[in-house]
Write a protein that holds these residues in place. Structure first.
Motif, PDB file in Angstrom:
ATOM      1  N   LEU A  92       0.829  -1.199   0.000  1.00  0.00           N
ATOM      2  CA  LEU A  92       0.000   0.000   0.000  1.00  0.00           C
ATOM      3  C   LEU A  92       0.864   1.249   0.000  1.00  0.00           C
ATOM      4  N   VAL A 109       1.554   5.176   1.108  1.00  0.00           N
ATOM      5  CA  VAL A 109       1.361   5.840   2.404  1.00  0.00           C
ATOM      6  C   VAL A 109      -0.056   6.408   2.481  1.00  0.00           C
ATOM      7  N   GLN A 146      -2.759   5.226   0.967  1.00  0.00           N
ATOM      8  CA  GLN A 146      -3.686   4.118   1.170  1.00  0.00           C
ATOM      9  C   GLN A 146      -3.622   3.604   2.608  1.00  0.00           C
ATOM     10  N   ALA A 147      -2.421   3.553   3.169  1.00  0.00           N
ATOM     11  CA  ALA A 147      -2.257   3.121   4.560  1.00  0.00           C
ATOM     12  C   ALA A 147      -2.979   4.075   5.502  1.00  0.00           C
ATOM     13  N   LEU A 170      -6.681   3.429   5.295  1.00  0.00           N
ATOM     14  CA  LEU A 170      -7.031   2.198   5.996  1.00  0.00           C
ATOM     15  C   LEU A 170      -7.034   2.402   7.511  1.00  0.00           C
ATOM     16  N   LEU A 171      -6.073   3.179   8.013  1.00  0.00           N
ATOM     17  CA  LEU A 171      -5.984   3.447   9.450  1.00  0.00           C
ATOM     18  C   LEU A 171      -6.963   4.532   9.905  1.00  0.00           C
ATOM     19  N   PRO A 191       1.200   7.501   9.155  1.00  0.00           N
ATOM     20  CA  PRO A 191       2.013   6.403   8.632  1.00  0.00           C
ATOM     21  C   PRO A 191       3.418   6.841   8.224  1.00  0.00           C
ATOM     22  N   PHE A 248       8.260  -1.621   6.247  1.00  0.00           N
ATOM     23  CA  PHE A 248       7.976  -0.964   4.975  1.00  0.00           C
ATOM     24  C   PHE A 248       8.973  -1.422   3.928  1.00  0.00           C
ATOM     25  N   ARG A 307       6.398   1.774   0.336  1.00  0.00           N
ATOM     26  CA  ARG A 307       5.172   0.979   0.354  1.00  0.00           C
ATOM     27  C   ARG A 307       5.120   0.210   1.660  1.00  0.00           C
ATOM     28  N   ILE A 308       3.902   0.042   2.161  1.00  0.00           N
ATOM     29  CA  ILE A 308       3.688  -0.644   3.431  1.00  0.00           C
ATOM     30  C   ILE A 308       2.855  -1.901   3.155  1.00  0.00           C
ATOM     31  N   ARG A 367       0.259  -4.747   3.570  1.00  0.00           N
ATOM     32  CA  ARG A 367      -1.026  -4.795   4.282  1.00  0.00           C
ATOM     33  C   ARG A 367      -0.894  -5.599   5.578  1.00  0.00           C
ATOM     34  N   LEU A 411       0.376  -3.523   8.443  1.00  0.00           N
ATOM     35  CA  LEU A 411      -0.669  -2.666   9.033  1.00  0.00           C
ATOM     36  C   LEU A 411      -1.594  -3.485   9.928  1.00  0.00           C
TER      37      LEU A 411
END
Length: 63
Positions: free
Chosen positions: A5, A7, A9-10, A13-14, A21, A32, A40-41, A43, A46
């Protein structure tokens, strides 16, 4: 392969701003990946972060 994901998108999501993030990455508090110059992180990282921060409800003793 785990979904990677951005940053943004993360953060979505959070349920936070992008700054949170980014701070997790800067402080090395979350796994990461560098993809070129992009961060990118995974999923799963997270989900693990959320799991570690989860506090279960406790039942208080009746007086």
């Amino acid at each position: 392969m785990d979904q990677l994901l951005s940053v943004e998108q993360a953060a979505e999501l959070l349920g936070t701003t992008v700054r949170f993030p980014r701070r997790l990455v800067a402080e090395r508090r979350i796994t990461f990946v560098h993809v070129g110059r992009h961060v990118r992180i995974p999923r799963s990282a997270l989900e693990e972060f959320i799991h570690q921060g989860t506090v279960e409800a406790s039942r208080s003793a009746a007086s």
